[in-house]
Design a protein around this motif. Structure first.
Motif, short mmCIF file in Angstrom:
data_model
loop_
_atom_site.label_atom_id
_atom_site.label_comp_id
_atom_site.label_asym_id
_atom_site.label_seq_id
_atom_site.Cartn_x
_atom_site.Cartn_y
_atom_site.Cartn_z
N ALA A 123 37.42 44.46 51.76
CA ALA A 123 36.77 45.44 50.88
C ALA A 123 36.84 44.99 49.42
O ALA A 123 35.88 45.22 48.66
N ARG A 124 37.92 44.36 49.03
CA ARG A 124 38.01 43.83 47.67
C ARG A 124 36.94 42.76 47.45
O ARG A 124 36.32 42.70 46.39
N LYS A 125 36.71 41.93 48.47
CA LYS A 125 35.67 40.91 48.37
C LYS A 125 34.29 41.53 48.31
O LYS A 125 33.40 41.02 47.62
N VAL A 126 34.09 42.64 49.02
CA VAL A 126 32.81 43.36 48.97
C VAL A 126 32.57 43.84 47.54
O VAL A 126 31.46 43.68 47.01
N THR A 127 33.58 44.40 46.91
CA THR A 127 33.44 44.85 45.52
C THR A 127 33.13 43.67 44.61
O THR A 127 32.23 43.76 43.76
N GLU A 128 33.85 42.57 44.78
CA GLU A 128 33.60 41.38 43.94
C GLU A 128 32.17 40.88 44.12
O GLU A 128 31.50 40.56 43.14
N GLU A 129 31.69 40.84 45.36
CA GLU A 129 30.33 40.36 45.61
C GLU A 129 29.29 41.33 45.05
O GLU A 129 28.28 40.91 44.50
N THR A 130 29.56 42.61 45.17
CA THR A 130 28.64 43.61 44.62
C THR A 130 28.53 43.45 43.11
O THR A 130 27.43 43.54 42.54
N LEU A 131 29.63 43.20 42.46
CA LEU A 131 29.66 43.10 40.99
C LEU A 131 29.43 41.68 40.48
O LEU A 131 29.41 41.45 39.27
N ALA A 132 29.21 40.72 41.36
CA ALA A 132 29.09 39.31 40.99
C ALA A 132 28.03 39.02 39.91
O ALA A 132 28.26 38.14 39.07
N PRO A 133 26.90 39.72 39.88
CA PRO A 133 25.92 39.42 38.82
C PRO A 133 26.39 39.80 37.41
O PRO A 133 25.76 39.43 36.43
N LEU A 134 27.49 40.54 37.32
CA LEU A 134 27.99 41.02 36.03
C LEU A 134 29.17 40.19 35.55
O LEU A 134 29.92 39.64 36.36
N THR A 135 29.34 40.15 34.25
CA THR A 135 30.56 39.56 33.71
C THR A 135 31.72 40.52 33.98
O THR A 135 31.50 41.68 34.33
N THR A 136 32.92 40.05 33.80
CA THR A 136 34.09 40.91 33.99
C THR A 136 34.01 42.13 33.08
O THR A 136 34.28 43.25 33.50
N ARG A 137 33.62 41.91 31.85
CA ARG A 137 33.51 43.01 30.89
C ARG A 137 32.40 43.99 31.29
O ARG A 137 32.58 45.20 31.22
N GLU A 138 31.25 43.46 31.73
CA GLU A 138 30.15 44.33 32.17
C GLU A 138 30.57 45.15 33.39
O GLU A 138 30.25 46.34 33.47
N ALA A 139 31.27 44.53 34.32
CA ALA A 139 31.72 45.24 35.52
C ALA A 139 32.67 46.38 35.14
O ALA A 139 32.55 47.49 35.66
N ALA A 140 33.59 46.12 34.24
CA ALA A 140 34.52 47.16 33.79
C ALA A 140 33.77 48.29 33.10
O ALA A 140 34.06 49.47 33.32
N THR A 141 32.79 47.94 32.28
CA THR A 141 31.99 48.95 31.60
C THR A 141 31.19 49.78 32.60
O THR A 141 31.13 51.00 32.50
#
Length: 150
Positions: A123-141
């Motif tokens: 599930a953590r990998k699912v979240t990472e893949e879902t957010l992959a198009p974003l930078t770390t900062r964009e994902a947090a935002t």
């Protein structure tokens, strides 16, 4: 900045035409569809609501069916169906509350605990893949902003 001004920045006036692809509901639905596709590819044997119920049970331990529904944002009818399906698969068990026999208590079975332990890293990998198009900062935002809407 007023709510009207913020809305004007993201939603054109009626005279500008209505563009479905610029509407928050449409964009959220497309993002959710993407996430569900990724989830299904990695965790095909459970639905997201079933996984959510198992993960929350692992976090909080035995709890009432109604409380579990509240914790995972599902109404009483939905959580009942989810629990019934998980029970049928041997992943959760139901029991009466010690003091109130009308209250159904839900807990993980050993097989349910094993499933959670196996699936949480996925599930953590699912979240990472879902957010992959974003930078770390964009994902947090994004997550911070979505939490404000929820």
């Amino acid at each position: 900045m007023s709510a009207a001004k913020r809305l004007a920045l993201v939603a054109p006036e009626a005279g500008d035409g209505y563009r479905l692809q610029e509407q928050v509901g449409f964009v959220l639905r497309k993002a959710n569809q993407r996430h569900l596709s990724i989830f299904s590819a990695h965790i095909g044997d459970l639905t997201p609501p079933q996984f959510a119920a198992l993960a929350k049970l692992a976090e909080v331990g035995e709890t009432s069916q109604n409380q579990l529904g509240a914790l995972v944002a599902m109404d009483a009818a939905t959580i009942k169906g989810v629990i019934d399906r998980l029970k049928g698969r041997g992943l959760v068990e139901l029991g009466a509350h010690g003091e109130d026999r009308r209250r159904l208590m839900v807990s993980l079975t050993p097989a349910g605990r094993e499933a959670v332990d196996r699936l949480v890293p996925v599930a953590r990998k699912v979240t990472e893949e879902t957010l992959a198009p974003l930078t770390t900062r964009e994902a947090a935002t994004l997550l911070r902003l979505l939490a404000k809407l929820a």
